[in-house]
Enzyme design. Structure first.
Site, PDB file in Angstrom:
ATOM      1  CG  ASP A  11      -0.229   0.068   2.556  1.00  0.00           C
ATOM      2  OD1 ASP A  11      -0.835   0.586   3.529  1.00  0.00           O
ATOM      3  OD2 ASP A  11       0.943  -0.365   2.634  1.00  0.00           O
ATOM      4  CG  ASP A  16       3.961   0.106   1.490  1.00  0.00           C
ATOM      5  OD1 ASP A  16       3.776   1.061   2.270  1.00  0.00           O
ATOM      6  OD2 ASP A  16       3.410  -0.998   1.612  1.00  0.00           O
ATOM      7  CG  ASN A  40       0.541   3.449   4.155  1.00  0.00           C
ATOM      8  OD1 ASN A  40       0.393   3.513   5.366  1.00  0.00           O
ATOM      9  ND2 ASN A  40       1.491   2.713   3.595  1.00  0.00           N
ATOM     10  CB  THR A 121       4.554  -4.174   2.839  1.00  0.00           C
ATOM     11  OG1 THR A 121       4.140  -3.696   1.545  1.00  0.00           O
ATOM     12  CG2 THR A 121       5.725  -5.127   2.684  1.00  0.00           C
ATOM     13  CG  PHE A 159      -1.851   1.558   9.436  1.00  0.00           C
ATOM     14  CD1 PHE A 159      -1.724   1.067   8.144  1.00  0.00           C
ATOM     15  CD2 PHE A 159      -2.851   2.480   9.703  1.00  0.00           C
ATOM     16  CE1 PHE A 159      -2.575   1.493   7.131  1.00  0.00           C
ATOM     17  CE2 PHE A 159      -3.706   2.918   8.701  1.00  0.00           C
ATOM     18  CZ  PHE A 159      -3.581   2.426   7.411  1.00  0.00           C
ATOM     19  CG  ASN A 160       0.340  -2.889   7.340  1.00  0.00           C
ATOM     20  OD1 ASN A 160      -0.163  -1.918   6.763  1.00  0.00           O
ATOM     21  ND2 ASN A 160       1.612  -3.244   7.187  1.00  0.00           N
ATOM     22  CG  HIS A 232       7.421   0.310   9.570  1.00  0.00           C
ATOM     23  ND1 HIS A 232       7.670   0.170  10.913  1.00  0.00           N
ATOM     24  CD2 HIS A 232       6.967   1.570   9.398  1.00  0.00           C
ATOM     25  CE1 HIS A 232       7.374   1.306  11.529  1.00  0.00           C
ATOM     26  NE2 HIS A 232       6.955   2.166  10.649  1.00  0.00           N
ATOM     27  CG  ASP A 233       6.013  -1.663   4.353  1.00  0.00           C
ATOM     28  OD1 ASP A 233       5.399  -0.723   3.813  1.00  0.00           O
ATOM     29  OD2 ASP A 233       5.578  -2.270   5.345  1.00  0.00           O
TER      30      ASP A 233
HETATM   31  O1  RIB Z   1       2.619   0.180  10.692  1.00  0.00           O
HETATM   32  C1  RIB Z   1       3.479   0.338   9.595  1.00  0.00           C
HETATM   33  C2  RIB Z   1       2.887  -0.280   8.376  1.00  0.00           C
HETATM   34  O2  RIB Z   1       1.636   0.358   8.061  1.00  0.00           O
HETATM   35  C3  RIB Z   1       3.760  -0.091   7.131  1.00  0.00           C
HETATM   36  O3  RIB Z   1       3.523  -1.147   6.243  1.00  0.00           O
HETATM   37  C4  RIB Z   1       3.242   1.192   6.565  1.00  0.00           C
HETATM   38  O4  RIB Z   1       3.508   1.305   5.170  1.00  0.00           O
HETATM   39  C5  RIB Z   1       1.758   1.046   6.808  1.00  0.00           C
HETATM   40  O5  RIB Z   1       1.225   0.247   5.759  1.00  0.00           O
HETATM   41 CA    CA Z   2       2.799  -0.563   3.983  1.00  0.00          CA
END
Ligand code: RIB
Ligand code: CA
Length: 302
Positions: A11, A16, A40, A121, A159-160, A232-233
């Site tokens: 996303d 990403d 996102n 991701t 979040f994801n 993160h991703d």
């Molecule tokens: O919490 C971080 C994740 O949520 C990452 O993948 C960021 O791109 C969002 O998608």
């Molecule tokens: Ca992401």
């Protein structure tokens, strides 16, 4: 060395986009396709952003398939406060010239996942729909999501997983070879100013990534007081071909879909108190310097 075939469900979103660039920059990876999901930003924007990154690299040969435009049951929620109105604010990336394939991402994945590492991701909506609608399964899933003891969108959840907890619950119950790369490790591997300036000086793509980080850093400085940003991703993508970067433990993970306070919490049974079977390989440690150096070296080479 035989490259590892990977499909990326994402996303974009700054991290990403950087994960996608890392995949394209790494000879260990054979990127078989990209699927997009709302997260996102809206599906339209995350799809356009995936195309923009591929076009930046001249990799229009990599197909993009758009997927779910909303979570399975929850209301859509975009993280514009992190990634901006475009989802890639801060960059000078040109608007997308191409378009996604006509096929829905879930069917696109079903036709291609056999023997593949699926790196996810974003919210897990597309992955949950793949498991629900098709028999085909990836060889393994590496997902960025969840946390043992952290939260970002709420104090309790990442979040994801929070964005589509029902989808995440389905994926963790899928009986698949699943690796969870959560905030506990991603927050320990920051790309800092000195790394950003190496990227800015490295070339066209490095400069674009540095500009993306100029924007992305703002959120992490204001909220966490970090002097850099967690990508993160890219940690999840890197693990797919460099498993040595992470320490993992086979643990049971359950997703809270009933609570309001702890919506989307990944309840990780670290001390095996529940007697529940392990259903995921959970990242518990990271070689931060090795990861960041890999990322800067690979992106800087583009
Ligand atoms: O919490 C971080 C994740 O949520 C990452 O993948 C960021 O791109 C969002 O998608
Ligand atoms: Ca992401």
């Amino acid at each position: 060395m035989t490259p590892i075939p990977i499909l990326l469900d994402c996303d974009p979103g700054h991290d990403d986009a950087i994960a996608l660039l890392l995949a394209l920059a790494s000879p260990e990876v054979e990127l078989r396709g990209v699927t997009t999901v709302a997260g996102n930003q809206t599906l339209e924007k995350t799809t356009a952003n995936a195309l923009r990154v591929l076009e930046l690299m001249g990799r229009e040969d990599v197909e993009v398939a758009a997927g779910a435009d909303r979570p399975l049951v929850r209301e859509p929620f975009v993280a514009a406060y992190v990634h901006g109105e475009t989802g890639l604010d801060g960059s000078d990336l040109r608007p997308a010239r191409g378009a996604p394939v006509a096929q829905h991402a879930v069917d696109f994945l079903a036709e291609r996942v056999a023997g593949i590492t699926l790196v996810a991701t974003g919210p897990l909506t597309n992955v949950a729909l793949l498991l629900a609608r098709h028999e085909e399964r990836p060889e393994r899933i590496v997902l960025m999501g969840g946390a043992i003891a952290e939260g970002n969108v709420t104090p309790a959840a990442e979040f994801n997983v929070w964005a589509d907890p029902e989808a995440a619950k389905r994926v963790f119950a899928g009986g698949l070879d699943l690796t969870m790369v959560g905030l506990d490790v991603t927050h320990k591997a920051l790309v800092r100013a000195e790394h950003k300036e190496r990227l800015r000086a490295a070339g066209r793509v490095g400069r674009t990534v540095a500009e993306l980080l100029d924007f992305y850093d703002r959120f992490h400085r204001e909220v966490y007081g970090f002097d850099g940003s967690p990508i993160h991703d890219a940690v999840a993508l890197a693990y797919a071909f460099r498993p040595d970067l992470l320490e993992t433990r086979e643990l049971n993970v359950e997703v809270d879909t009933t609570s309001d306070l702890c919506r989307g919490r990944t309840v990780v049974d670290v001390w095996r108190r529940t007697g529940r079977e392990a259903n995921a390989r959970v990242a518990v440690g990271i070689n931060s310097s090795a990861f960041v150096e890999l990322l800067v070296e690979r992106i800087g080479s583009l």
